[in-house]
Design a protein around this motif. Structure first.
Motif, short mmCIF file in Angstrom:
data_model
loop_
_atom_site.label_atom_id
_atom_site.label_comp_id
_atom_site.label_asym_id
_atom_site.label_seq_id
_atom_site.Cartn_x
_atom_site.Cartn_y
_atom_site.Cartn_z
N LYS A 62 38.12 -14.64 14.69
CA LYS A 62 36.75 -14.15 14.82
C LYS A 62 36.01 -14.08 13.49
CE LYS A 62 37.19 -11.47 19.08
NZ LYS A 62 36.98 -10.16 19.72
N ILE A 108 39.34 -3.08 19.20
CA ILE A 108 38.05 -3.26 19.88
C ILE A 108 37.38 -1.89 20.01
CG2 ILE A 108 36.93 -4.10 21.97
CD1 ILE A 108 39.32 -5.87 22.45
N PRO A 109 36.13 -1.77 19.61
CA PRO A 109 35.43 -0.48 19.78
C PRO A 109 35.34 -0.10 21.25
CG PRO A 109 34.24 -1.93 18.27
CD PRO A 109 35.33 -2.76 18.88
N LYS A 110 35.27 1.22 21.49
CA LYS A 110 35.27 1.71 22.86
C LYS A 110 34.02 1.23 23.62
CE LYS A 110 35.85 5.92 25.58
NZ LYS A 110 34.76 5.59 26.50
N GLU A 111 32.86 1.19 22.95
CA GLU A 111 31.65 0.72 23.63
C GLU A 111 31.80 -0.74 24.06
OE1 GLU A 111 31.81 2.03 20.68
OE2 GLU A 111 30.94 4.05 20.90
N GLU A 112 32.34 -1.56 23.17
CA GLU A 112 32.51 -2.97 23.50
C GLU A 112 33.55 -3.15 24.60
OE1 GLU A 112 33.21 -7.21 21.13
OE2 GLU A 112 33.25 -5.30 20.06
N LYS A 113 34.60 -2.35 24.55
CA LYS A 113 35.63 -2.43 25.59
C LYS A 113 35.06 -2.05 26.95
CE LYS A 113 39.54 -0.75 24.37
NZ LYS A 113 40.62 0.21 24.05
N ASP A 114 34.26 -0.99 27.00
CA ASP A 114 33.65 -0.58 28.27
C ASP A 114 32.69 -1.65 28.79
OD1 ASP A 114 35.07 1.75 28.05
OD2 ASP A 114 33.39 2.89 27.17
N LYS A 115 31.97 -2.30 27.87
CA LYS A 115 31.04 -3.35 28.28
C LYS A 115 31.79 -4.51 28.92
CE LYS A 115 27.81 -6.69 26.31
NZ LYS A 115 27.19 -7.19 25.04
N TYR A 116 32.88 -4.96 28.28
CA TYR A 116 33.67 -6.07 28.83
C TYR A 116 34.31 -5.67 30.17
CZ TYR A 116 33.20 -8.37 24.30
OH TYR A 116 32.71 -8.97 23.18
N ASN A 157 30.37 -9.73 12.78
CA ASN A 157 31.06 -8.46 12.93
C ASN A 157 31.63 -8.03 11.59
OD1 ASN A 157 30.62 -8.57 15.76
ND2 ASN A 157 32.42 -9.86 16.00
N GLU A 207 31.63 -5.90 32.85
CA GLU A 207 31.35 -7.29 33.20
C GLU A 207 32.45 -7.89 34.06
OE1 GLU A 207 30.72 -9.40 29.60
OE2 GLU A 207 28.76 -8.49 29.18
#
Length: 505
Positions: free
Chosen positions: A46, A278-286, A94, A289
């Motif tokens: 990444k 992985i940040p918690k916000e990004e994990k929740d977003k994925y 990032n 989805e």
């Protein structure tokens, strides 16, 4: 006494050889300690880029952002073209929070002049310096920059040079002195117009920054040499990686072929799991989805089962055609078409052959009858023999054509009967045999047409009794040639179509 001296000398030599071949325990222990101190490397995709599919169709770079005059392509990023007063840069989207890391940069700096400008820089800063006066990036940065300076601003003839410059966000870069007053480490290396790409390995491990250079004289990718080292180097714990370049009154092409980042960990230290990075916000977003996608998939499955009640209860794999099944189906469909075409040609050839036999029989009977009533002024007997010989040769050629078609038909039938048991090689071999027989048929037809169309062989044939209208030899030859050409073209077209279809599987 002389003997004793010789013996002592031999003993001393033996001791020296023993010490040379067998290192001491201290040396062995030191080597083992160095091997145990080597850090573990883990590639971080990444924060990296590399050809041959470096950029996407819209010109963007995955996980990176480019600004200014940077031009991404499939195999490299041209940070600046060889035009005056150009600036460009690429930065990670990032942030990086590795305690220890190693970056390998592969680049080319090329220009037509003996001197170039201005240079290229590799950054690790707490913010994205998208544009500015320091090699195309912002000044007053907080972090570290490794500069590849091409132009000699101070006139001391100490360029091209490589510098390590740190900044806490308060220093302004000293352009007039080429940054030598602020450099923490430097080395003189000519990195312009090299036969192979130049490689820089920048390692930050245990608060020590080391720069190694591959000068681009050889294709050996691991031929690095020491450039500079800075101990007790403090850099931001979280930051962005970037590469920038700029041109001035002189201009060079600054091309970056790859940037590979590795995370370094001390021996025995466990890496954190991938989920923890992985940040918690990004994990929740994925996760959201994925759940939405799963719900849509289940809804489409229910709609499909309602529209096709006859396939309910069957495995999904049995409903759709696999790649192998599709290839086998296409092969058999092609073979069936060829088989039908050859059958049609075989029937037409048999009809023409029967008509030719009747024609030869009628001609022979008429010649025999006219021979018995021969009178002066009629065609001599040798001319009549020539006519009979020509007709017999035509009949023989037609029989050869029929045998060729029969052999081709047999091979196609055998190829179809083999089915799945026959491999791809046998199928291709059968098609090659079919093409070869068709070429033989074509050559025979051409020879027959040339022989019948030769104007030198004009023989006065006797008058024939009226016969029912049938296909003439000329029409037959034209028809056979057209059929052969169409058939060969069809086979070549099908082969190209199947070869093109197999490229996607």
């Amino acid at each position: 006494m002389a003997v004793s001296t010789v013996q002592m000398s031999a003993a001393v030599c033996l001791v020296l050889i023993t010490l040379t071949i067998h290192p001491s325990n201290g040396d062995i222990a030191a080597g083992a300690a160095d091997a145990a101190d080597v850090p573990h490397r883990r590639f971080e995709y990444k924060y990296s880029f590399k050809g041959p599919h470096l950029s996407q169709s819209d010109g963007s770079i995955p996980f990176w952002v480019h600004t200014g005059n940077a031009i991404p392509s499939a195999d490299q990023i041209r940070i600046t073209p060889s035009l005056r007063s150009q600036k460009g840069s690429v930065w990670t989207k990032n942030t990086v929070n590795f305690e220890n890391w190693e970056a390998e940069v592969t680049f080319r700096v090329s220009g037509r002049g003996r001197m170039g400008a201005d240079g290229l820089a590799v950054w690790f800063t707490d913010g994205q310096g998208l544009e500015g006066p320091v090699y195309g990036a912002a000044d007053n940065w907080n972090g570290v920059g490794v500069f590849f300076d091409s132009f000699d601003n101070d006139g001391k003839k100490n360029n091209p040079a490589i510098l390590i410059v740190g900044n806490n966000g308060k220093l302004t870069y000293d352009h007039q002195n080429d940054g030598t007053t602020q450099a923490l480490g430097t080395c003189l290396r000519d990195f312009r117009n090299k036969p192979y790409p130049v490689r820089a390995k920048i390692t930050y491990y245990k608060k020590t920054l080391t720069v190694m250079i591959n000068n681009g004289f050889t294709p050996d990718k691991d031929d690095f040499e020491f450039c500079a080292k800075v101990d007790n180097m403090i850099i931001p714990a979280v930051g962005y990686f970037g590469i920038s370049a700029a041109t001035g009154g002189l201009a060079d092409d600054h091309d970056v072929l790859s940037f590979l980042l590795f995370r370094l960990t001390e021996p025995g230290q466990q890496l954190p799991p991938a989920e923890a990075e992985i940040p918690k916000e990004e994990k929740d977003k994925y996760q959201e989805e994925f759940e939405n996608f799963q719900q849509e998939l289940d809804k489409k499955k229910e709609e499909f089962q309602k529209e096709h009640p006859d396939v309910q209860g069957e495995p999904v794999e049995d409903i759709y055609e696999s790649v192998n099944d599709r290839e086998i189906r296409q092969v058999f469909e092609g073979q069936n078409r060829i088989h039908l075409e050859i059958k049609q040609l075989h029937r037409q050839l048999a009809m023409i052959l029967d008509e030719q036999r009747r024609y030869v029989s009628v001609v022979t009977d008429e010649i025999a009858k006219r021979g018995a009533e021969a009178q002066p002024g009629q065609a001599p007997s040798h001319e009549l023999d020539t006519v009979i010989t020509t007709q017999q040769e035509v009949l023989r050629n037609l029989n050869e054509l029929r045998n060729s078609f029969s052999e081709t038909l047999r091979q196609v039938a055998s190829a179809q009967n083999q089915g799945n048991a026959a491999g791809a090689y046998e199928t291709v071999q059968h098609f090659n045999d079919i093409k070869e027989h068709l070429h033989v048929v074509k050559r025979s037809v051409e020879q027959l047409a040339q022989r019948n169309g030769n104007p030198s062989e004009k023989v006065k044939c006797p008058d024939l009794p009226p016969m029912p209208s049938c296909l003439s030899p000329t029409h037959f030859l034209i028809f056979a040639i057209i059929q052969s050409v169409l058939f060969i073209g069809y086979i070549m077209y099908r082969s190209q179509q199947e070869a093109a279809a197999k490229k996607f599987f």
